[in-house]
Design a protein around this motif. Sequence first.
Motif, PDB file in Angstrom:
ATOM      1  N   TYR A  65      84.756 -30.021 109.189  1.00 29.52           N
ATOM      2  CA  TYR A  65      85.386 -31.162 108.527  1.00 29.52           C
ATOM      3  C   TYR A  65      85.110 -32.447 109.301  1.00 29.52           C
ATOM      4  CZ  TYR A  65      88.839 -33.815 105.874  1.00 29.52           C
ATOM      5  OH  TYR A  65      89.454 -34.742 105.062  1.00 29.52           O
ATOM      6  N   ARG A  69      83.194 -35.762 107.802  1.00 32.29           N
ATOM      7  CA  ARG A  69      83.779 -37.102 107.858  1.00 32.29           C
ATOM      8  C   ARG A  69      82.919 -38.097 108.634  1.00 32.29           C
ATOM      9  NH1 ARG A  69      87.510 -39.052 104.344  1.00 32.29           N
ATOM     10  NH2 ARG A  69      89.171 -37.551 103.934  1.00 32.29           N
ATOM     11  N   VAL A 118      82.727 -23.709 103.377  1.00 32.95           N
ATOM     12  CA  VAL A 118      82.445 -25.034 103.946  1.00 32.95           C
ATOM     13  C   VAL A 118      81.007 -25.460 103.673  1.00 32.95           C
ATOM     14  CG1 VAL A 118      84.234 -24.835 105.710  1.00 32.95           C
ATOM     15  CG2 VAL A 118      81.909 -24.059 106.234  1.00 32.95           C
ATOM     16  N   LEU A 121      80.701 -26.417  99.943  1.00 36.54           N
ATOM     17  CA  LEU A 121      81.339 -27.719  99.742  1.00 36.54           C
ATOM     18  C   LEU A 121      80.461 -28.849 100.270  1.00 36.54           C
ATOM     19  CD1 LEU A 121      83.638 -29.609  99.014  1.00 36.54           C
ATOM     20  CD2 LEU A 121      84.767 -28.970 101.168  1.00 36.54           C
ATOM     21  N   PRO A 149      86.976 -34.757  99.997  1.00 39.19           N
ATOM     22  CA  PRO A 149      88.311 -34.158  99.904  1.00 39.19           C
ATOM     23  C   PRO A 149      89.242 -34.715 100.985  1.00 39.19           C
ATOM     24  CG  PRO A 149      86.592 -32.468  99.849  1.00 39.19           C
ATOM     25  CD  PRO A 149      85.921 -33.752 100.224  1.00 39.19           C
ATOM     26  N   THR A 151      92.365 -34.269 103.720  1.00 34.98           N
ATOM     27  CA  THR A 151      92.586 -33.209 104.707  1.00 34.98           C
ATOM     28  C   THR A 151      93.350 -32.037 104.092  1.00 34.98           C
ATOM     29  OG1 THR A 151      92.652 -34.868 106.460  1.00 34.98           O
ATOM     30  CG2 THR A 151      93.538 -32.692 106.986  1.00 34.98           C
ATOM     31  N   GLU A 153      93.543 -31.188 100.842  1.00 36.04           N
ATOM     32  CA  GLU A 153      92.697 -30.511  99.863  1.00 36.04           C
ATOM     33  C   GLU A 153      91.675 -29.615 100.555  1.00 36.04           C
ATOM     34  OE1 GLU A 153      92.624 -33.850  96.251  1.00 36.04           O
ATOM     35  OE2 GLU A 153      91.164 -33.939  97.893  1.00 36.04           O
ATOM     36  N   TYR A 154      91.088 -30.115 101.623  1.00 34.84           N
ATOM     37  CA  TYR A 154      90.046 -29.353 102.330  1.00 34.84           C
ATOM     38  C   TYR A 154      90.612 -28.071 102.944  1.00 34.84           C
ATOM     39  CZ  TYR A 154      86.632 -28.150 105.951  1.00 34.84           C
ATOM     40  OH  TYR A 154      85.753 -27.484 106.758  1.00 34.84           O
ATOM     41  N   TYR A 157      91.801 -25.506 100.465  1.00 31.87           N
ATOM     42  CA  TYR A 157      90.659 -24.803  99.890  1.00 31.87           C
ATOM     43  C   TYR A 157      90.135 -23.730 100.836  1.00 31.87           C
ATOM     44  CZ  TYR A 157      85.744 -24.046  98.675  1.00 31.87           C
ATOM     45  OH  TYR A 157      84.514 -23.475  98.397  1.00 31.87           O
ATOM     46  N   TYR A 172      84.501 -25.099  95.419  1.00 32.17           N
ATOM     47  CA  TYR A 172      85.529 -26.140  95.516  1.00 32.17           C
ATOM     48  C   TYR A 172      85.940 -26.660  94.142  1.00 32.17           C
ATOM     49  CZ  TYR A 172      87.905 -30.417  96.969  1.00 32.17           C
ATOM     50  OH  TYR A 172      88.827 -31.417  97.153  1.00 32.17           O
TER      51      TYR A 172
END
Length: 475
Positions: A65, A69, A118, A121, A149, A151, A153-154, A157, A172
Motif C-alpha cells: 500500500y 501511494r 494486491v 489491484l 482506494p 486505507t 477500502e484497501y 479488501y 477489487y
Amino acid sequence: MFQVNFLLTQFTALILAGFLRTFLSPVAVTAATRHVFGLVIGLALGYFCFGRQAIHLAGLPALCYIAMRTQNPRNIQRVVLTTSLLYLSCVHYHRQMYNYGSYTLDITGPLMVITQKVTSLAYSIHDGLTRREEELTPTQRYQAVKKMPTTLEYFSYVFHFQALMAGPVIFYRDYIDFIHGRNLAGAKALTGCDKNSGHYDEIVLEPSPAPVVIKKVVVSLLCAAMFVTFIPTYPIQKLKDDDFLKNTTVFYKMWYLMVTTMLVRFKYYHAWIFADAICNNSGLGFSGYDDSGEPKWDLASNVDVYGFEMSLNLKSSIEHWNKGTNRWLRSIVYERVKHNKIMFTYALSALWHGFYPGYYLTFANGAFFTVVSRVTRRNIRPYFLGSKGMKFLYDALTFATMRLLMAYITFSFILLEFIPSVTMYLYVYLFPHIIGLALLVIAPRLPKIPSHKEATVKESKTPQELINGTARKSM
C-alpha cells in the motif's frame, strides 16, 4: 492444531457471513460499517488461526500500500508485483528451510491469496489511471480502478474474512460492488408505486443463497471425509518406497498415481468449496440467473469438480481447477506479455507457489503438455469428426488420456522432491514424455484435411455450384 483452528475459523466465518448478509446489508448500514466488519473479523480470525505469524498478513499488504501511494501509477504494478513476490518468497524459503516437506497449514496459504489481491489491484489501478479504454481487454476494462482506494477500502479488501483463509481471490471491483450492493445488478426486482405522488420505488429481490450454501457445505464435508478415509491407504510417500518402485508393474504404478493424486485433490475440493459457501452466505458470488431462471452463485467459485474430473483436454482441466488463480494469471501475465505467454504464465505460477522442486517439475510439464495438447488437437482431431462414432472414440481416448496425464503431471507437485519424482518418471519409462515428443514431430506433418463442416459443404455441392457460389461472392 493448525488444522483444528482452520476448521473452527471457517465454520465461524460461515456463521458470521450470514450475519453480514442479514443484519448488515447495504440497505441497512453504510459501506464503511460493512468494510469495518469484514476487516475486524478477518484480522481476528487470522490471529486466532496463526498467532504471531499473523504479523505477515499485515506486513505484506502494508508495504504494497505504501508503494501504491508513493509510486508513479505507470510503474505501480511492477513495484507491487516485485515487493509482494519478494516478501512471499522469503516466507516460502523460511518454511522450506525449517519445515521441509510439511503439509501442515501455515501462513503461506493466506499470504498467497493476499499477494493475488494486491497485485491484481495494482494492475487495475495502473489500467484505470494510465491507459486508454481502447487499449484494454474487456476484462481489464471491467476491472479497471480509476480512483486510489482509501486505507479502509484497501485493508478491508485485503483482509475480508470470507476469503482470507483459503481464497478464492476476489477482484477489487467485484468486492466493492458487493460492499455497496451493486453485485445484485440483474437480480429480479419489484416496482412499487405511490398513486398519490406518482413515484416509483424499485425493490431488488436478493435471491436466497441458503440452498446452494447447504449443498456446498455438504459436498465439502463429503470431500473431507473421502480424503481422511482413503488417503492412508494410498499415501503419496509410498512413491519413494524401493519395494513399490521395483516390485510393481508400470500399469500398477500409473493406477496408484491416478488414485493418490485424486484423493489429494479432495483436500483442495473441501477447502475451496467451503470457502465458496462462506462467500455465498454473505451474499458474495451471485452472478445472475441461468436459462431456467435459477440464481447462479458461481462468481467466487474456485473449482468445478465435475468439469475437472470429466475434462477431455488439458485446457479444460486447467480452466476448471483453481479458477481464481487462473483469472489472476491471465489478468496480470497472459493478457499482457506479447511473446512466450505460456512460459511466463507457468513461471509466475511456480514462483508464487514456492521453491520446492516438485512445483517446477509440474509446471514445466504443464507447459510442455499444453503445447502438445494444442498441436494434437489442431492436427489430429479433424480425422475423428467425420461421424458420431469416430467423435465418440476420440472423446473416449482423450478422457482416458487426461486421467493418466493429470496424474503424471501433478504427482511431483504433491511429492515436492526432485530425485523421487524423476525416479518415478524413469520407472514408467517416460512414456508420456516420449509420446508427447512424437506427437510434436509427427502431428504437424500429417496430411491436412478440411474441417467436418467444410467437408460436408463440399460434398453436398457439385463443382459447378461451388464455382457459381464463388462467382456470386466476388460480385
